[in-house]
Motif scaffolding. Structure first.
Motif, PDB file in Angstrom:
ATOM      1  N   LEU A  29      15.165   3.223 -20.984  1.00  0.00           N
ATOM      2  CA  LEU A  29      15.259   2.473 -22.239  1.00  0.00           C
ATOM      3  C   LEU A  29      14.116   1.475 -22.360  1.00  0.00           C
ATOM      4  O   LEU A  29      13.564   1.277 -23.435  1.00  0.00           O
ATOM      5  CB  LEU A  29      16.602   1.747 -22.325  1.00  0.00           C
ATOM      6  N   ARG A  30      13.761   0.850 -21.243  1.00  0.00           N
ATOM      7  CA  ARG A  30      12.669  -0.128 -21.266  1.00  0.00           C
ATOM      8  C   ARG A  30      11.364   0.524 -21.730  1.00  0.00           C
ATOM      9  O   ARG A  30      10.665   0.010 -22.579  1.00  0.00           O
ATOM     10  CB  ARG A  30      12.511  -0.765 -19.898  1.00  0.00           C
ATOM     11  N   THR A  31      11.027   1.681 -21.155  1.00  0.00           N
ATOM     12  CA  THR A  31       9.808   2.387 -21.560  1.00  0.00           C
ATOM     13  C   THR A  31       9.893   2.804 -23.016  1.00  0.00           C
ATOM     14  O   THR A  31       8.942   2.638 -23.780  1.00  0.00           O
ATOM     15  CB  THR A  31       9.584   3.620 -20.664  1.00  0.00           C
ATOM     16  N   LEU A  32      11.025   3.335 -23.422  1.00  0.00           N
ATOM     17  CA  LEU A  32      11.201   3.769 -24.805  1.00  0.00           C
ATOM     18  C   LEU A  32      11.032   2.599 -25.770  1.00  0.00           C
ATOM     19  O   LEU A  32      10.243   2.664 -26.709  1.00  0.00           O
ATOM     20  CB  LEU A  32      12.573   4.408 -24.991  1.00  0.00           C
ATOM     21  N   SER A  35       7.328   0.565 -24.934  1.00  0.00           N
ATOM     22  CA  SER A  35       6.046   1.265 -24.935  1.00  0.00           C
ATOM     23  C   SER A  35       5.913   2.361 -25.987  1.00  0.00           C
ATOM     24  O   SER A  35       4.829   2.590 -26.499  1.00  0.00           O
ATOM     25  CB  SER A  35       5.798   1.891 -23.555  1.00  0.00           C
ATOM     26  N   LEU A  36       7.004   3.063 -26.270  1.00  0.00           N
ATOM     27  CA  LEU A  36       6.891   4.233 -27.136  1.00  0.00           C
ATOM     28  C   LEU A  36       7.231   3.976 -28.602  1.00  0.00           C
ATOM     29  O   LEU A  36       6.729   4.675 -29.475  1.00  0.00           O
ATOM     30  CB  LEU A  36       7.780   5.357 -26.590  1.00  0.00           C
ATOM     31  N   SER A  39       8.007  -2.139 -32.812  1.00  0.00           N
ATOM     32  CA  SER A  39       9.131  -3.083 -32.899  1.00  0.00           C
ATOM     33  C   SER A  39      10.034  -2.835 -34.098  1.00  0.00           C
ATOM     34  O   SER A  39      11.228  -3.108 -34.043  1.00  0.00           O
ATOM     35  CB  SER A  39       8.614  -4.520 -32.907  1.00  0.00           C
ATOM     36  N   ALA A  40       9.503  -2.299 -35.186  1.00  0.00           N
ATOM     37  CA  ALA A  40      10.328  -2.036 -36.367  1.00  0.00           C
ATOM     38  C   ALA A  40      11.318  -0.897 -36.118  1.00  0.00           C
ATOM     39  O   ALA A  40      12.333  -0.794 -36.790  1.00  0.00           O
ATOM     40  CB  ALA A  40       9.442  -1.703 -37.560  1.00  0.00           C
ATOM     41  N   GLN A  41      11.011  -0.020 -35.149  1.00  0.00           N
ATOM     42  CA  GLN A  41      11.870   1.129 -34.870  1.00  0.00           C
ATOM     43  C   GLN A  41      12.888   0.859 -33.767  1.00  0.00           C
ATOM     44  O   GLN A  41      13.774   1.667 -33.543  1.00  0.00           O
ATOM     45  CB  GLN A  41      11.021   2.327 -34.437  1.00  0.00           C
ATOM     46  N   VAL A  42      12.751  -0.253 -33.075  1.00  0.00           N
ATOM     47  CA  VAL A  42      13.614  -0.525 -31.931  1.00  0.00           C
ATOM     48  C   VAL A  42      14.974  -1.013 -32.411  1.00  0.00           C
ATOM     49  O   VAL A  42      15.074  -2.071 -33.035  1.00  0.00           O
ATOM     50  CB  VAL A  42      12.977  -1.573 -30.986  1.00  0.00           C
TER      51      VAL A  42
END
Length: 146
Positions: A29-32, A35-36, A39-42
């Protein structure tokens, strides 16, 4: 709305999704989140996720998948379309609490029985099973192992 249409591999090969296909990520989850995704999609992390992206402690379960050498008809399981949870008593929460509060030594000594188990017959529900795996059937079981 953004949508994945495929995956680009390190080798440069592009693998496109089948219609209505899904991409399943094997990253933490941290990498997703860090990194991937931008911020708008998290999404807001669920309560089971700690600040550093690790999952909180939870209940552990064991899955058992058994392949059987006879058809569901021969074994009398071909008509079973539902899954079943079988509990040892009326209050599963109390049973689980008691089971999970055991010491490792008590668990190894099997002082308390499992509070409940799940049983299913996937081959009975799959209309193509008979053609794909003639003369075979299967059963699956799930039980807590804390």
């Amino acid at each position: 709305k953004t949508r994945a249409y495929g995956v680009l591999l390190d080798s440069g090969k592009e693998v496109l999704l089948a219609p209505r296909g899904q991409v399943i990520s094997g990253v933490s989850l941290r990498t997703l989140y860090c990194s991937l995704l931008d911020s708008a999609q998290v999404p807001r992390a669920p309560s089971t996720v700690e600040d550093k992206g690790c999952l909180r402690e939870g209940m552990a379960f064991m899955s058992l998948f058994v392949g059987l050498e006879n058809t569901g008809h021969e074994l009398g399981i071909d008509s079973i379309q539902g899954n079943a949870w079988a509990f040892r008593g009326p209050c599963f929460d109390d049973l689980v609490q008691k089971f999970c509060s055991q010491s490792p030594e008590d668990v190894i000594a099997r002082k308390l029985p499992w509070p409940g188990v799940f049983v299913g017959f996937p081959s009975s529900k799959d209309p193509a099973w008979h053609d794909d795996f003639p003369g075979k059937s299967n059963v699956t079981g799930v039980a807590p192992v804390n």
